[in-house]
Design a protein around this motif. Structure first.
Motif, mmCIF file in Angstrom:
data_model
loop_
_atom_site.group_PDB
_atom_site.id
_atom_site.type_symbol
_atom_site.label_atom_id
_atom_site.label_comp_id
_atom_site.label_asym_id
_atom_site.label_seq_id
_atom_site.Cartn_x
_atom_site.Cartn_y
_atom_site.Cartn_z
ATOM 1 N N ALA A 60 2.449 1.887 7.707
ATOM 2 C CA ALA A 60 1.761 2.116 7.465
ATOM 3 C C ALA A 60 1.999 3.867 8.635
ATOM 4 C CB ALA A 60 1.152 0.908 9.186
ATOM 5 N N ARG A 90 -5.900 3.694 1.679
ATOM 6 C CA ARG A 90 -4.629 2.751 2.149
ATOM 7 C C ARG A 90 -3.774 4.264 1.353
ATOM 8 N NH1 ARG A 90 -6.746 -0.063 3.499
ATOM 9 N NH2 ARG A 90 -7.380 -2.187 2.592
ATOM 10 N N ARG A 92 -2.032 1.753 4.570
ATOM 11 C CA ARG A 92 -2.983 1.265 5.835
ATOM 12 C C ARG A 92 -2.918 2.414 7.036
ATOM 13 N NH1 ARG A 92 -0.497 -2.207 9.512
ATOM 14 N NH2 ARG A 92 1.278 -2.259 8.494
ATOM 15 N N GLU A 94 -3.085 3.607 10.734
ATOM 16 C CA GLU A 94 -3.443 2.963 12.243
ATOM 17 C C GLU A 94 -4.067 4.433 12.485
ATOM 18 O OE1 GLU A 94 0.688 1.134 13.228
ATOM 19 O OE2 GLU A 94 0.028 -1.534 12.205
#
Length: 344
Positions: A60, A90, A92, A94
């Protein structure tokens, strides 16, 4: 002769890391810091390698969002845009947020500590000495930084993502010259000058009005600092002049102060009013004819491009995004079709 294929050893020598580190990065294995990973990716690019590194299954991208703690509709709109962009991208992404006030003690230490655990930073903030110093140190630590909406003038490398604010101010002046062909006075109200965005829009409007409408007399700039009471006072003072007030350009907030004065005038008495952002309150004023023109800076596009710039710096996309975001001129005639309009 055929060109020799770039080897992991070549990349390792240029990046200053071991070949095993290059192998871990390019094959998506864990155990490599974000800084070393970016060094490997940049070295590979310099050597002409078009190969993107593999992404581990649990990978991520951690992005720190630093913005002023001001609670207004534009920042709320940008928060939503960043959340939506992060959810759509994409690998991911955060987001971790740090909200601060302008005189916050320990802000620099807070930013530096948080940046050690992130892959990049998105910054929406004023151009203050403390934050310039903090971001300069973060940039020296090779953490990618994207400034959104308003740039920050520290010396180290960063990517400014946003509109051309000088051109936005000049466009407001040009439109004022087309709308108003008769002599009169124009009030220029600005937001806090600690923000580069307001300084740039102010400079653009002053230059543009002198060039495009020499028959209009400029009042200001008056720094109302996003304070409604100060905007009301500036409006009332301008209306009491010897010649007619024919136009108002506000580079930032405090629109409720302007609205309170203009709604007390008849439509025939109201000056033209140009300002920024298509949030619902401004859209309502535009529909009712209290406001004449909105300049929208498309925070949704800024959010996507800002995060893409962090992805590119970390080797997750092959091409650097264009950081120049277009602004949109919105009137009551194109409200429904304005691409950036956040209709609830």
């Amino acid at each position: 002769m055929p060109t020799r294929k770039t080897s992991f050893q070549d990349i390792a020598e240029l990046a200053g890391v071991s070949p095993s580190t290059v192998d871990r990065v390019m094959n998506g294995r864990a155990g490599v810091s974000a800084v070393r990973r970016r060094k490997v990716i940049e070295a590979a690019r310099q050597l002409g390698s078009n190969r993107l590194p593999a992404v581990p299954d649990d990978y991520a991208l951690r992005v720190l969002v630093v913005r002023t703690a001001e609670d207004d509709e534009y920042f709320a709109r940008m928060d939503r845009a960043l959340d939506e962009a992060a959810a759509a991208l994409r690998p991911r992404v955060e987001l971790t947020r740090v909200h601060h006030v302008r005189a916050a003690d320990g802000l620099g230490a807070l930013i530096r500590e948080a940046s050690r655990h992130c892959h990049g930073m998105i910054v929406l903030a004023h151009d203050g000495a403390e934050i310039r110093k903090a971001l300069g140190r973060v940039a020296k630590a090779e953490v990618p930084i994207a400034t959104l909406t308003s740039d920050i003038t520290f010396q180290q490398q960063r990517t400014y993502v946003g509109i051309d604010n000088v051109a936005a101010g000049r466009s407001a002046a040009f439109m004022m010259s087309r709308f108003m062909q008769q002599p009169g006075r124009v009030l220029l109200m600005t937001g806090p000058q600690s923000y580069v965005v307001h300084r740039q829009r102010t400079a653009g409007f002053v230059e543009g009005l002198a060039q495009h409408a020499p028959w209009l007399q400029l009042i200001g700039p008056v720094d109302v600092g996003d304070v409604n009471a100060r905007a009301q006072t500036a409006m009332r003072n301008a209306l009491h002049g010897h010649s007619r007030l024919v136009g108002v350009y506000n580079t930032g907030g405090a629109n409720d102060g302007v609205r309170a004065v203009l709604e007390g005038l008849s439509p025939a008495e109201r000056p033209l009013w140009f300002t920024h952002e298509t949030h619902p309150g401004n859209v309502d004023l535009l529909r009712r004819g209290v406001m004449s023109l909105l300049i929208d800076q498309d925070p949704a596009a800024q959010a996507v491009v800002g995060l893409q710039s962090i992805l590119y710096a970390n080797g997750e996309i092959a091409r650097a995004p264009d950081p120049h975001v277009r602004f949109h001129l919105v009137t009551m005639e194109n409200i429904e079709s304005a691409r950036a309009l956040p209709i609830a």
